[in-house]
Design a protein around this motif. Structure first.
Motif, short mmCIF file in Angstrom:
data_model
loop_
_atom_site.label_atom_id
_atom_site.label_comp_id
_atom_site.label_asym_id
_atom_site.label_seq_id
_atom_site.Cartn_x
_atom_site.Cartn_y
_atom_site.Cartn_z
N ARG A 144 -34.09 6.10 -4.57
CA ARG A 144 -33.05 6.84 -3.83
C ARG A 144 -33.54 7.17 -2.42
O ARG A 144 -32.78 7.08 -1.45
CB ARG A 144 -32.71 8.12 -4.57
CG ARG A 144 -31.81 7.92 -5.79
CD ARG A 144 -31.25 9.25 -6.27
NE ARG A 144 -30.36 9.07 -7.40
CZ ARG A 144 -30.56 9.59 -8.60
NH1 ARG A 144 -31.61 10.37 -8.82
NH2 ARG A 144 -29.70 9.37 -9.59
N SER A 145 -34.79 7.58 -2.31
CA SER A 145 -35.35 7.90 -0.99
C SER A 145 -35.34 6.67 -0.09
O SER A 145 -35.01 6.77 1.10
CB SER A 145 -36.78 8.42 -1.16
OG SER A 145 -37.40 8.63 0.08
N ASN A 146 -35.68 5.51 -0.62
CA ASN A 146 -35.67 4.29 0.19
C ASN A 146 -34.26 3.91 0.62
O ASN A 146 -34.05 3.46 1.75
CB ASN A 146 -36.32 3.15 -0.59
CG ASN A 146 -37.84 3.26 -0.62
OD1 ASN A 146 -38.45 3.70 0.34
ND2 ASN A 146 -38.45 2.88 -1.73
N ALA A 147 -33.30 4.07 -0.29
CA ALA A 147 -31.92 3.75 0.07
C ALA A 147 -31.43 4.67 1.19
O ALA A 147 -30.80 4.21 2.15
CB ALA A 147 -31.02 3.88 -1.16
N ARG A 148 -31.73 5.97 1.07
CA ARG A 148 -31.33 6.91 2.13
C ARG A 148 -32.00 6.56 3.45
O ARG A 148 -31.36 6.55 4.51
CB ARG A 148 -31.71 8.34 1.73
CG ARG A 148 -30.83 8.96 0.66
CD ARG A 148 -31.05 10.46 0.58
NE ARG A 148 -32.44 10.79 0.29
CZ ARG A 148 -32.92 10.97 -0.94
NH1 ARG A 148 -32.12 10.84 -1.99
NH2 ARG A 148 -34.20 11.28 -1.12
N GLY A 149 -33.29 6.26 3.38
CA GLY A 149 -34.03 5.96 4.60
C GLY A 149 -33.53 4.72 5.31
O GLY A 149 -33.64 4.63 6.54
N GLY A 151 -30.39 3.67 5.02
CA GLY A 151 -28.97 3.85 5.32
C GLY A 151 -28.03 3.01 4.50
O GLY A 151 -26.98 2.58 5.02
N ASN A 153 -25.98 2.36 0.53
CA ASN A 153 -25.44 3.07 -0.62
C ASN A 153 -25.69 2.26 -1.90
O ASN A 153 -25.19 1.16 -2.06
CB ASN A 153 -23.94 3.31 -0.45
CG ASN A 153 -23.35 4.09 -1.61
OD1 ASN A 153 -24.00 4.97 -2.16
ND2 ASN A 153 -22.13 3.75 -1.99
#
Length: 267
Positions: A144-149, A151, A153
Motif C-alpha cells: 500500500r505504501s508503494n502504491a501511494r508513493g 501515485g 490505485n
C-alpha cells in the motif's frame, strides 16, 4: 579519517558495486563521483554508518534491505525483510500480462509482496483495475505504501491466495502470481536467508503454491492465468494448467533464456 580508497580496500571482501553504492548513498553522490574521488576523506559519522552497512552485507543481508528500496521496471519500490526483493526476471511476468490485457481488465495479483507486479501494471496501464492479496499484513502495508508513493490505485486485500474472493466466481480477467517456488532444504536458501521464508519455500518440491493456484484458478479467472516459477518447473506448470482445462498453455523464457513464466487461457 579514512579516504574512499582506504575504506574500499579494508572491505575488499564486498563486491565492488555494493561498496560503491553504499558510498554513493551515504555521500549523496553518483557512483561515478565515488570512483573519481578515491582520495576523498570520509567524515567520521559517514564512516560509522558505512561500517554498519558493510557488516550487514557481510552477514548476507540484501543490499536492497540496507538501502530500503529496489528499482523494478524503472520504478522505486520500498522494501523490508517483510517482503521479497523484486527481481529482474519478474519483469517478464509484468510484460506478458500487459501484452494480454485488454482495456479495462480486472487483474488479480496473488501474493503481492512489495506490490511490484500490481503497481507496475497499473502504472503502465492506468485503464486496468488491479486487486492484490497477500497473507502477510506487513507485506500488504508495504505494498500500500508503494502504491501511494507512486501515485497509483490498487485494491489490496489481506488473505491467503483466492480465499478473499470465495464468493466471486469468474471475477478476474487475468490472474498473475509470483508465488513461492523453492523446495524446502534447497541450497539456494542459504543466500536468501534474510528474505521471508514463507515467500520463498513451497513444500518439498517447491510446487505446493503453484498447484494450489492452478487448481483453484478456473473458478476465478475469465481469460488468462500467468504464473512465475523456477527454471526447472515449466514442465510441471504446463501439465498442471492443462489438467484443469487451460488451453494455449506455453512457457516463456526470461532474459537469461531460462523458462520463467507459464501462461494458460480459459477455453
Amino acid at each position: 579519517m579514512t579516504d574512499i580508497a582506504g575504506w574500499s580496500a579494508r572491505h575488499g571482501k564486498l563486491v565492488r558495486l555494493d561498496r560503491d553504492v553504499l558510498l554513493a548513498d551515504e555521500l549523496s553522490c553518483s557512483r561515478a563521483w565515488v570512483i573519481a574521488h578515491s582520495e576523498f576523506e570520509l567524515p567520521a559519522d559517514v564512516e560509522a554508518r558505512l561500517e554498519v552497512s558493510a557488516q550487514r552485507l557481510l552477514a548476507g543481508e540484501s543490499l536492497a534491505y540496507i538501502r530500503g528500496w529496489k528499482e523494478f521496471r524503472g520504478l522505486r519500490f520500498g522494501v523490508s525483510p517483510a517482503v521479497l526483493v523484486p527481481r529482474p526476471e519478474t519483469e517478464l511476468l509484468v510484460e506478458t500480462c500487459l501484452e494480454r490485457a485488454q482495456p479495462g481488465d480486472h487483474i488479480l495479483d496473488l501474493g503481492t509482496g512489495s506490490g511490484a507486479i500490481a503497481v507496475s501494471l497499473v502504472h503502465a496501464r492506468p485503464d486496468l483495475r488491479l486487486t492484490a492479496t497477500d497473507v502477510s499484513s506487513l507485506a500488504v502495508e508495504q505494498a500500500r505504501s508503494n502504491a501511494r508513493g507512486l501515485g497509483v490505485n490498487v485494491e489490496f486485500t489481506l488473505g491467503d491466495w483466492f480465499a478473499p474472493f470465495a464468493e466471486q466466481p469468474q471475477a478476474f480477467d487475468i490472474v498473475v502470481s509470483n508465488p513461492p517456488y523453492i523446495a524446502a532444504g534447497h541450497h539456494a536458501l542459504e543466500s536468501l536467508k534474510t528474505e521471508p521464508y514463507q515467500a520463498l519455500v513451497s513444500g518439498t518440491d517447491g510446487l505446493d503454491a503453484i498447484k494450489h493456484i492452478v487448481t483453484h484458478a478456473p473458478h476465478y479467472v475469465r481469460r488468462w492465468l500467468l504464473v512465475e516459477h523456477g527454471f526447472d518447473q515449466g514442465d510441471a506448470a504446463r501439465r498442471l494448467m492443462s489438467e484443469v482445462g487451460f488451453t494455449n498453455v506455453e512457457t516463456l523464457n526470461d532474459l537469461a533464456g531460462l523458462p520463467r513464466v507459464t501462461c494458460g487461457q480459459r477455453p
